[in-house]
Write a protein that holds these residues in place. Structure first.
Motif, PDB file in Angstrom:
ATOM      1  N   GLU A   5     -12.242   2.821 -10.573  1.00  0.00           N
ATOM      2  CA  GLU A   5     -12.674   4.160 -11.012  1.00  0.00           C
ATOM      3  C   GLU A   5     -13.644   4.764 -10.003  1.00  0.00           C
ATOM      4  O   GLU A   5     -13.557   5.956  -9.687  1.00  0.00           O
ATOM      5  N   ARG A   6     -14.552   3.953  -9.490  1.00  0.00           N
ATOM      6  CA  ARG A   6     -15.480   4.468  -8.468  1.00  0.00           C
ATOM      7  C   ARG A   6     -14.717   4.937  -7.235  1.00  0.00           C
ATOM      8  O   ARG A   6     -15.024   5.986  -6.664  1.00  0.00           O
ATOM      9  N   SER A   7     -13.734   4.162  -6.842  1.00  0.00           N
ATOM     10  CA  SER A   7     -12.918   4.521  -5.689  1.00  0.00           C
ATOM     11  C   SER A   7     -12.190   5.837  -5.936  1.00  0.00           C
ATOM     12  O   SER A   7     -12.158   6.717  -5.067  1.00  0.00           O
ATOM     13  N   ALA A   8     -11.617   5.986  -7.119  1.00  0.00           N
ATOM     14  CA  ALA A   8     -10.909   7.228  -7.455  1.00  0.00           C
ATOM     15  C   ALA A   8     -11.873   8.412  -7.459  1.00  0.00           C
ATOM     16  O   ALA A   8     -11.547   9.493  -6.955  1.00  0.00           O
ATOM     17  N   GLU A   9     -13.055   8.223  -7.995  1.00  0.00           N
ATOM     18  CA  GLU A   9     -14.045   9.305  -8.013  1.00  0.00           C
ATOM     19  C   GLU A   9     -14.492   9.662  -6.592  1.00  0.00           C
ATOM     20  O   GLU A   9     -14.686  10.832  -6.281  1.00  0.00           O
ATOM     21  N   ASP A  10     -14.623   8.663  -5.744  1.00  0.00           N
ATOM     22  CA  ASP A  10     -14.980   8.925  -4.342  1.00  0.00           C
ATOM     23  C   ASP A  10     -13.890   9.750  -3.658  1.00  0.00           C
ATOM     24  O   ASP A  10     -14.188  10.700  -2.923  1.00  0.00           O
ATOM     25  N   GLU A  11     -12.641   9.403  -3.906  1.00  0.00           N
ATOM     26  CA  GLU A  11     -11.529  10.141  -3.308  1.00  0.00           C
ATOM     27  C   GLU A  11     -11.469  11.570  -3.843  1.00  0.00           C
ATOM     28  O   GLU A  11     -11.193  12.509  -3.102  1.00  0.00           O
ATOM     29  N   ARG A  12     -11.742  11.731  -5.133  1.00  0.00           N
ATOM     30  CA  ARG A  12     -11.742  13.073  -5.732  1.00  0.00           C
ATOM     31  C   ARG A  12     -12.838  13.934  -5.126  1.00  0.00           C
ATOM     32  O   ARG A  12     -12.630  15.100  -4.785  1.00  0.00           O
ATOM     33  N   ALA A  13     -14.003  13.348  -4.922  1.00  0.00           N
ATOM     34  CA  ALA A  13     -15.131  14.095  -4.366  1.00  0.00           C
ATOM     35  C   ALA A  13     -14.839  14.586  -2.950  1.00  0.00           C
ATOM     36  O   ALA A  13     -15.341  15.633  -2.534  1.00  0.00           O
ATOM     37  N   LYS A  14     -14.019  13.864  -2.228  1.00  0.00           N
ATOM     38  CA  LYS A  14     -13.679  14.250  -0.857  1.00  0.00           C
ATOM     39  C   LYS A  14     -12.795  15.494  -0.795  1.00  0.00           C
ATOM     40  O   LYS A  14     -12.604  16.061   0.285  1.00  0.00           O
ATOM     41  N   LEU A  15     -12.261  15.937  -1.925  1.00  0.00           N
ATOM     42  CA  LEU A  15     -11.422  17.139  -1.954  1.00  0.00           C
ATOM     43  C   LEU A  15     -12.233  18.412  -1.697  1.00  0.00           C
ATOM     44  O   LEU A  15     -11.687  19.409  -1.239  1.00  0.00           O
ATOM     45  N   ALA A  16     -13.518  18.363  -1.974  1.00  0.00           N
ATOM     46  CA  ALA A  16     -14.370  19.544  -1.810  1.00  0.00           C
ATOM     47  C   ALA A  16     -14.318  20.054  -0.381  1.00  0.00           C
ATOM     48  O   ALA A  16     -14.357  19.284   0.585  1.00  0.00           O
ATOM     49  N   ASP A  17     -14.206  21.349  -0.252  1.00  0.00           N
ATOM     50  CA  ASP A  17     -14.233  22.037   1.048  1.00  0.00           C
ATOM     51  C   ASP A  17     -13.028  21.745   1.949  1.00  0.00           C
ATOM     52  O   ASP A  17     -13.065  22.060   3.131  1.00  0.00           O
ATOM     53  N   LEU A  18     -11.988  21.135   1.411  1.00  0.00           N
ATOM     54  CA  LEU A  18     -10.777  20.929   2.198  1.00  0.00           C
ATOM     55  C   LEU A  18      -9.771  22.020   1.860  1.00  0.00           C
ATOM     56  O   LEU A  18      -9.804  22.598   0.787  1.00  0.00           O
ATOM     57  N   ALA A  19      -8.862  22.245   2.769  1.00  0.00           N
ATOM     58  CA  ALA A  19      -7.807  23.230   2.538  1.00  0.00           C
ATOM     59  C   ALA A  19      -6.559  22.802   3.293  1.00  0.00           C
ATOM     60  O   ALA A  19      -6.616  21.970   4.206  1.00  0.00           O
ATOM     61  N   GLY A  20      -5.449  23.362   2.906  1.00  0.00           N
ATOM     62  CA  GLY A  20      -4.203  23.144   3.620  1.00  0.00           C
ATOM     63  C   GLY A  20      -3.749  21.703   3.624  1.00  0.00           C
ATOM     64  O   GLY A  20      -3.804  21.000   2.621  1.00  0.00           O
ATOM     65  N   ASP A  21      -3.298  21.253   4.798  1.00  0.00           N
ATOM     66  CA  ASP A  21      -2.760  19.901   4.942  1.00  0.00           C
ATOM     67  C   ASP A  21      -3.804  18.823   4.669  1.00  0.00           C
ATOM     68  O   ASP A  21      -3.477  17.777   4.104  1.00  0.00           O
ATOM     69  N   ALA A  25      -3.275  15.952   1.825  1.00  0.00           N
ATOM     70  CA  ALA A  25      -3.346  14.527   2.146  1.00  0.00           C
ATOM     71  C   ALA A  25      -4.412  13.831   1.297  1.00  0.00           C
ATOM     72  O   ALA A  25      -4.189  12.735   0.762  1.00  0.00           O
ATOM     73  N   GLN A  26      -5.573  14.472   1.140  1.00  0.00           N
ATOM     74  CA  GLN A  26      -6.642  13.878   0.334  1.00  0.00           C
ATOM     75  C   GLN A  26      -6.246  13.845  -1.132  1.00  0.00           C
ATOM     76  O   GLN A  26      -6.546  12.895  -1.844  1.00  0.00           O
ATOM     77  N   TRP A  27      -5.562  14.870  -1.595  1.00  0.00           N
ATOM     78  CA  TRP A  27      -5.106  14.919  -2.988  1.00  0.00           C
ATOM     79  C   TRP A  27      -4.180  13.730  -3.259  1.00  0.00           C
ATOM     80  O   TRP A  27      -4.290  13.087  -4.295  1.00  0.00           O
ATOM     81  N   ARG A  28      -3.290  13.435  -2.318  1.00  0.00           N
ATOM     82  CA  ARG A  28      -2.396  12.286  -2.493  1.00  0.00           C
ATOM     83  C   ARG A  28      -3.182  10.983  -2.541  1.00  0.00           C
ATOM     84  O   ARG A  28      -2.867  10.094  -3.346  1.00  0.00           O
ATOM     85  N   ARG A  29      -4.221  10.838  -1.721  1.00  0.00           N
ATOM     86  CA  ARG A  29      -5.063   9.627  -1.765  1.00  0.00           C
ATOM     87  C   ARG A  29      -5.767   9.515  -3.114  1.00  0.00           C
ATOM     88  O   ARG A  29      -5.851   8.433  -3.692  1.00  0.00           O
ATOM     89  N   TRP A  30      -6.274  10.647  -3.615  1.00  0.00           N
ATOM     90  CA  TRP A  30      -6.941  10.632  -4.912  1.00  0.00           C
ATOM     91  C   TRP A  30      -5.958  10.273  -6.024  1.00  0.00           C
ATOM     92  O   TRP A  30      -6.269   9.457  -6.890  1.00  0.00           O
ATOM     93  N   ARG A  31      -4.764  10.849  -6.002  1.00  0.00           N
ATOM     94  CA  ARG A  31      -3.770  10.562  -7.039  1.00  0.00           C
ATOM     95  C   ARG A  31      -3.357   9.090  -7.018  1.00  0.00           C
ATOM     96  O   ARG A  31      -3.158   8.485  -8.064  1.00  0.00           O
ATOM     97  N   LYS A  32      -3.249   8.511  -5.838  1.00  0.00           N
ATOM     98  CA  LYS A  32      -2.903   7.091  -5.726  1.00  0.00           C
ATOM     99  C   LYS A  32      -4.008   6.238  -6.341  1.00  0.00           C
ATOM    100  O   LYS A  32      -3.738   5.308  -7.112  1.00  0.00           O
ATOM    101  N   ALA A  33      -5.252   6.552  -6.010  1.00  0.00           N
ATOM    102  CA  ALA A  33      -6.392   5.809  -6.564  1.00  0.00           C
ATOM    103  C   ALA A  33      -6.479   6.000  -8.072  1.00  0.00           C
ATOM    104  O   ALA A  33      -6.730   5.047  -8.818  1.00  0.00           O
ATOM    105  N   SER A  34      -6.261   7.214  -8.532  1.00  0.00           N
ATOM    106  CA  SER A  34      -6.297   7.510  -9.962  1.00  0.00           C
ATOM    107  C   SER A  34      -5.182   6.776 -10.699  1.00  0.00           C
ATOM    108  O   SER A  34      -5.379   6.262 -11.802  1.00  0.00           O
ATOM    109  N   GLY A  35      -4.021   6.698 -10.086  1.00  0.00           N
ATOM    110  CA  GLY A  35      -2.909   5.968 -10.685  1.00  0.00           C
ATOM    111  C   GLY A  35      -3.211   4.493 -10.847  1.00  0.00           C
ATOM    112  O   GLY A  35      -2.829   3.865 -11.847  1.00  0.00           O
ATOM    113  N   ALA A  36      -3.918   3.919  -9.881  1.00  0.00           N
ATOM    114  CA  ALA A  36      -4.307   2.506  -9.963  1.00  0.00           C
ATOM    115  C   ALA A  36      -5.261   2.281 -11.137  1.00  0.00           C
ATOM    116  O   ALA A  36      -5.148   1.283 -11.859  1.00  0.00           O
TER     117      ALA A  36
END
Length: 73
Positions: A5-21, A25-36
């Motif tokens: 859960e901490r890992s998933a939250e860390d990945e989610r937090a990294k979405l801030a201030d990102l755009a486009g590709d 890419a970060q959204w996919r990393r977060w979804r993978k962590a969230s799925g786990a």
């Protein structure tokens, strides 16, 4: 589960201030962590015959209300 859960939250937090590709890419990393996390919660709930909702809420609460540095206790 808490580490997942901490890992998933860390990945989610990294979405801030990102755009486009970069965002995509970060959204996919977060979804993978969230799925786990979701898979672990489901497996634990089934193994312990506990409500999946209760397990998930306990994990989220433990992560969100934990001190940043466990040595600060």
């Amino acid at each position: 589960m808490i580490k997942l859960e901490r890992s998933a939250e860390d990945e989610r937090a990294k979405l801030a201030d990102l755009a486009g590709d970069e965002y995509d890419a970060q959204w996919r990393r977060w979804r993978k962590a969230s799925g786990a996390v979701q898979a672990a919660v489901t497996a634990h709930a089934k193994a312990t015959e506990t409500s999946r909702y209760e397990v998930e809420q306990a994990v989220k609460k433990a992560v969100r209300h934990a001190p940043e540095d466990p040595t600060d206790e």
